[in-house]
Each structure stands twice: as structure tokens, then as C-alpha cells.
Design an enzyme around this catalytic site. Structure first.
Site, PDB file in Angstrom:
ATOM      1  N   GLY A   1      22.366  18.754 -34.012  1.00 16.38           N
ATOM      2  CA  GLY A   1      23.332  18.687 -32.915  1.00 16.38           C
ATOM      3  C   GLY A   1      22.745  18.147 -31.627  1.00 16.38           C
TER       4      GLY A   1
ATOM      5  N   GLU B   1      24.136 -12.592 -31.902  1.00 14.19           N
ATOM      6  CA  GLU B   1      23.204 -13.647 -32.311  1.00 14.19           C
ATOM      7  C   GLU B   1      23.494 -14.108 -33.751  1.00 14.19           C
ATOM      8  OE1 GLU B   1      21.966 -14.522 -29.742  1.00 14.19           O
ATOM      9  OE2 GLU B   1      20.398 -13.293 -28.857  1.00 14.19           O
TER      10      GLU B   1
END
Length: 381
Positions: free
Chosen positions: A339, A362
């Protein structure tokens, strides 16, 4: 091909890594939260030679290699992948001027680009032309000694915060042969920018549309001849793909390092996390994948430096593999944090968000596979 760095290469890497640790990493979370574009820090990086890494030294560049650049961008990305990625894009756009510009153009723009007094954006993608870049529609119509530009570019890194736009425009007919490359000031009348996009990651650099409405620029701002702009754009992307793979590896390495430190402290079921064999094996796989991607990146960078005929294919391979591995390792690092990895203060979720886009820009990783498969089918290696 080398598998160990020489003293100069190690010094370059260490310089960039130290800069990232001191000047970038302490501020990366705040820059992300505030959407701050750290121009002052990037100019400090430029003072160390990182504004024009592979630009020739007669105009203020560092005249280093693509291999050196891969080391630098990985190291900078350990501090913040977003900041490293923008510096890489600036270097790519500047290199296009250095490689294809005439002496007047090089001396006009590159000295200030190398110091990052001027910042550059690379303008190829359009709303209707992403992966199919040769279908771009932004048109430059010649009127005497000027071009008049109309059209729109999309997802432009740094747009609105940069000074020069290196733009691919259509000066001829359809297809790649009708594309030319021009350089223009971002404050040119007729140039405007869309809103700063709300993005999953890459918040420490602006991303906007660039809109051309009867923007007039001198014909002398064109790089090279008419009709070679697509070639220029693709040549820039060979290096850009190496750079973005390097940024992925740097971000992922940082995530792995954070995981190692966390697992030495965190306990569950009476043991530290790093004492559980299942988690040890996961760490081993993450480190192995990163090392494989790094070795491949170095091979592709060396191939580009020596102008190997397979360089474009190797750059595509390295980009696909490096960005996939980088994201996967960062995502696993988040899982290892449980968490806490989902909380912004630990810095892991930012890395995951930043690296996700590297699989898209890209040239998407699907297009990387297309480049590789075409090369193989057309005669291979």
C-alpha cells in the site's frame, strides 16, 4: 563492443548521477505535484555539458557519443525521468540543427541551445498523424522568401515553455517525400499553444498543442533541402529512442533501489521482507532484466555511433525492450511496497506514471516491432 566502462565513461556517468542526486531528486515530487518546469536546474545541467551532449564543439557542444548520452540520461533519470526525458528531447532537436543545418544556422542557434539559454521542442506528431507520421498535414506554402505555415502539432513536449520549434511540415505532395524540416521561434506571429495537457505522468514538463495560423517564417529557416524532412525526423528519432530507453532504465533502477531499502526495514510475519525467498527471487529477476536491457542499450548506442547499417533496427529493439522492462520493473517495485507504494510520498507511483508513456512516445512499441520485422523480412541482417 565493450561490456565495461572506461574511466572517462564512468566519470561522465558519475557526474550525471551526482547531479541528479543533488539537484533533481530532492525536488522531483514537488515538481510533479506543482507541474513545475525546472528550467533553472536544466540550465545548471547544461553548464556541465548536458545541453548539447552530442553537438559539435565548434558551437559549444560537448562532442560526446550516443553511448555517453545513454549513460547520462539513465543517470539523470534516477533523479526524475521526466526532467531527464525533456533534456533528451532538447538534445535531439538541437542535434537535428547540428547535423542538417548550414553553418549560418548552426552558429545562429546552437550556442544558446547548448547552454539551454534557448530550449527546443521537436514537433512531428499531429492530431491525425501519430504512428503514421508521414501523413502529417501541417502545410508550409512558399511565398517568395518566406513560408506560410498552417496546421497543428499535438503532444509537443515543452511547448509554450520553449523558445525554438523544430517542426516537420508539408512543402510538397503526399507521403514522406513531401515533408521538410523548419526551425522557428515560438513567439512567431501566428503561432499559438493549446492548454497544458492534464497527463498521467510527465508533469514536470508542459505538453501542449502547437497551432500555426498563417505563421510566416523565412525560407532560410529550413534545414537542408525541401523533401528531406521526414528523413531528418527519423534520424533524430534513432537517437531519441535510445535516450528514452535510457530514461526508463534510470527510473526503474531508482525504483529497484527504493525497494531494496524498503525491504530491509519492513517486516511481516516476524521477518524482514528481504528474507523471504519468493521476494528475493523477484528482486533477482528485476535486476537481471534491467541489466539485460542496459547491455542491449549499450550495444545499440555503439552501433549508432559507428553508423552500423543495422543501427535503426537495433535502436528500435532497444527502445521496445528497454521501455517495456523499465515499466515492468517499476510496477513490480510498487507491488513490493504494498500500500505504501501507492502513496505519492514514497516516490514509486510517480516513477510508474512517468515511465508508462515511454512505451508510447518516440514511436510506439508496436511501431518498434514493425520497424524490426520489416528489416528482417526485407533481408534481415
Amino acid at each position: 563492443m565493450q561490456f565495461a566502462l572506461n574511466d572517462d565513461q564512468a566519470a561522465v556517468r558519475d557526474m550525471a548521477r551526482d547531479f541528479a542526486a543533488e539537484k533533481i531528486a530532492p525536488h522531483a515530487l514537488r515538481w510533479d505535484e506543482e507541474k513545475h518546469f525546472p528550467v533553472d536546474v536544466m540550465r545548471e545541467a547544461a553548464s556541465l555539458g548536458m545541453g548539447g551532449i552530442y553537438i559539435k564543439d565548434d558551437v559549444g557542444g560537448s562532442a560526446m557519443t550516443r553511448f555517453d548520452a545513454a549513460l547520462i540520461f539513465e543517470a539523470l533519470a534516477t533523479g526524475c525521468p521526466t526532467t531527464s526525458a525533456f533534456i533528451s528531447i532538447h538534445n535531439m532537436a538541437s542535434w537535428m540543427i547540428d547535423a542538417y543545418g548550414n553553418d549560418t544556422q548552426r552558429r545562429k542557434w546552437l550556442p544558446k541551445l547548448c547552454t539551454m539559454e534557448l530550449l527546443a521542442s521537436y514537433c512531428l506528431t499531429e492530431p491525425g498523424a501519430g504512428s503514421d507520421a508521414a501523413a502529417l498535414r501541417t502545410r508550409a506554402v512558399r511565398e517568395g522568401d518566406h513560408y506560410v505555415l498552417n496546421g497543428q502539432k499535438q503532444f509537443i513536449s515543452g511547448a509554450g515553455g520553449t523558445d525554438l520549434l523544430v517542426a516537420m511540415v508539408r512543402t510538397g505532395g503526399d507521403g514522406p517525400g513531401g515533408v521538410s524540416t523548419v526551425v522557428l521561434d515560438g513567439k512567431t506571429p501566428g503561432v499559438s499553444f493549446g492548454a497544458n495537457e492534464r497527463k498521467m505522468g510527465w508533469n514536470a514538463q508542459p505538453t501542449r498543442a502547437v497551432i500555426f495560423e498563417n505563421a510566416r517564417i523565412p525560407v532560410e529557416n529550413r534545414l537542408g533541402d525541401e523533401g528531406i524532412g521526414f528523413k531528418i525526423a527519423m534520424a533524430g528519432l534513432d537517437g531519441g529512442r535510445l535516450n528514452i530507453a535510457a530514461c526508463s532504465l534510470g527510473g526503474a533502477q531508482s525504483a529497484l533501489d527504493k525497494s531494496l531499502a524498503y525491504m530491509k526495514e519492513r517486516k511481516a510475519f516476524g521477518k524482514r521482507l528481504d528474507e523471504f525467498q519468493a521476494l528475493q527471487f523477484r528482486l533477482a529477476d528485476m535486476a537481471t532484466e534491467l541489466e539485460a536491457a542496459r547491455t542491449f542499450l549499450w550495444r545499440a548506442a555503439a552501433a549508432l555511433d559507428r553508423k552500423d547499417p543495422d543501427a535503426t533496427m537495433l535502436c528500435a529493439m532497444a527502445k521496445r525492450f528497454g521501455t517495456d522492462v523499465g515499466f515492468d520493473v517499476a510496477n513490480q517495485a510498487l507491488q513490493l511496497h504494498g500500500g505504501y507504494g501507492y502513496l505519492s510520498e514514497y516516490g514509486i507511483e510517480k516513477i510508474v506514471r512517468d515511465l508508462r508513456v515511454h512505451q508510447i512516445l518516440e514511436g510506439t512499441n508496436e511501431i518498434m516491432r514493425l520497424i524490426v520485422s520489416r528489416k528482417l523480412i526485407e533481408g534481415g541482417r
